[in-house]
Design an enzyme around this catalytic site. Structure first.
Site, PDB file in Angstrom:
ATOM      1  N   HIS A 103      57.371  31.149  -2.110  1.00 23.29           N
ATOM      2  CA  HIS A 103      56.606  30.239  -1.251  1.00 23.29           C
ATOM      3  C   HIS A 103      56.978  30.450   0.220  1.00 23.29           C
ATOM      4  CE1 HIS A 103      54.647  26.343  -0.187  1.00 23.29           C
ATOM      5  NE2 HIS A 103      55.610  26.300   0.723  1.00 23.29           N
ATOM      6  N   GLU A 104      58.272  30.562   0.497  1.00 23.51           N
ATOM      7  CA  GLU A 104      58.723  30.760   1.883  1.00 23.51           C
ATOM      8  C   GLU A 104      58.306  32.144   2.401  1.00 23.51           C
ATOM      9  OE1 GLU A 104      59.719  28.378   3.664  1.00 23.51           O
ATOM     10  OE2 GLU A 104      59.872  26.964   2.019  1.00 23.51           O
TER      11      GLU A 104
ATOM     12  N   HIS B 209      54.772  32.016   3.525  1.00 24.57           N
ATOM     13  CA  HIS B 209      54.578  31.467   4.880  1.00 24.57           C
ATOM     14  C   HIS B 209      54.762  32.572   5.927  1.00 24.57           C
ATOM     15  CE1 HIS B 209      53.949  27.210   4.344  1.00 24.57           C
ATOM     16  NE2 HIS B 209      55.096  26.989   3.745  1.00 24.57           N
TER      17      HIS B 209
ATOM     18  N   GLU C 238      50.026  24.901   3.309  1.00 26.97           N
ATOM     19  CA  GLU C 238      50.801  24.650   2.103  1.00 26.97           C
ATOM     20  C   GLU C 238      50.122  25.198   0.859  1.00 26.97           C
ATOM     21  OE1 GLU C 238      53.837  23.904   1.491  1.00 26.97           O
ATOM     22  OE2 GLU C 238      53.954  24.066   3.652  1.00 26.97           O
TER      23      GLU C 238
HETATM   24 ZN   LIG Z   1      55.693  25.429   2.623  1.00 31.35          ZN
END
Ligand SMILES: [Zn+2]
Length: 284
Positions: free
Chosen positions: A156-157, A160, A219
């Site tokens: 997830h990071e 980003h 997100e």
């Molecule tokens: Zn996030």
């Protein structure tokens, strides 16, 4: 003949360099918005985004602030958890780089310099700065539970970073703030504004008392890409909704810091289920 200065404010001397810089920035923003430059496309999801801060500047700013953070905080080295964070971070980032190379998109990750550190801090938190500078806080490890749980947060990071969400947030904020500023204000506040914005956009806003919340778009995009990225590295993406369920029950006990930038676990689980089929294609 003499001139009387009736202005109650003292006349300020503005250096020609500062004036030039301010004009240049404002002109730049104007041109960017008129011509629609500074638009790019997020890989895989295909979403159009604004990101007009040059990568070289963005990465230099990010690497600088990350190095400063690492100096000022205690990094855990050599423990099982610390090694786990590094190993899983390297595995996923390598897989993503491999995928991008295979799709002739290696250029997109140019200048990235991946780093994965475990911080001695009980907060339930993890974040990523532009260019792949990632921090896990010790407090999130029990929620991760195992390799797959760490992979969920890590992917997830990494998503980003790959989707350049930091640049997009900073570009949006800069166009609002500098765009609406008169020249004199921009001259005085420019540097501080830029610095604070960078901190806020990188997720360190709490330190300057100002936090840019992640948008729902960012997100859900990081959740979606995160599923694909963990699957590419051979971690089962079906572990992701499970992680968020654990995070949700953690929120009942005490709201984790991770949720101040990553809200609504319930909503995101539904979104992840929608992309699970595609994620499993990367897994198999
Ligand atoms: Zn996030």
């Amino acid at each position: 003949m003499c001139r009387i200065n009736n202005n109650k404010y003292p006349i300020k001397t503005i250096s020609s360099l500062k004036l030039f810089k301010a004009f240049r920035n404002i002109l730049f923003l104007l041109i960017v918005s008129i011509l629609g430059w500074g638009c790019s496309t997020v890989p895989i999801t295909g979403r159009k985004q604004v990101s007009f801060i040059p990568d070289s500047e963005m990465l230099a700013m990010s690497f600088n602030q990350y190095a400063q953070f690492i100096r000022n905080n205690k990094v855990i080295e050599g423990t099982k958890d610390a090694r786990m964070v590094k190993r899983i971070g390297q595995k996923i980032s390598k897989s993503v780089e491999g995928y991008f190379a295979q799709k002739n998109m290696a250029e997109h990750l140019k200048g990235y310099d991946w780093e994965f550190n475990l911080i001695d801090n009980k907060q339930v938190n993890a974040w990523c700065m532009p260019g792949g500078k990632i921090a896990f806080y010790e407090g999130i490890m029990p929620v991760c539970q195992d390799d797959n749980g760490v992979a969920v947060v890590m992917a997830h990071e990494i998503a980003h970073a790959v989707a350049r969400h930091g640049n997009e947030r900073m570009s949006q904020q800069l166009s609002v703030q500098l765009g609406g500023m008169v020249l004199s204000e921009a001259l005085e506040k420019e540097e501080e504004t830029t610095k604070n914005l960078a901190m806020a956009a990188f997720g360190l806003g709490a330190q300057v008392g100002y936090l840019l919340p992640y948008s729902r778009t960012h997100e859900s995009e990081a959740d979606e890409l995160g599923l694909y990225f963990m699957a590419m590295a051979n971690y089962d993406p079906r572990g992701a909704p499970e992680f968020w369920k654990r995070m949700n029950s953690e929120a009942g006990a005490r709201p984790p810091e991770f949720l101040s930038t990553h809200p609504h676990p319930e909503n995101r689980i539904k979104n992840m289920e929608e992309h699970m089929q595609k994620a499993l294609e990367y897994y198999e």
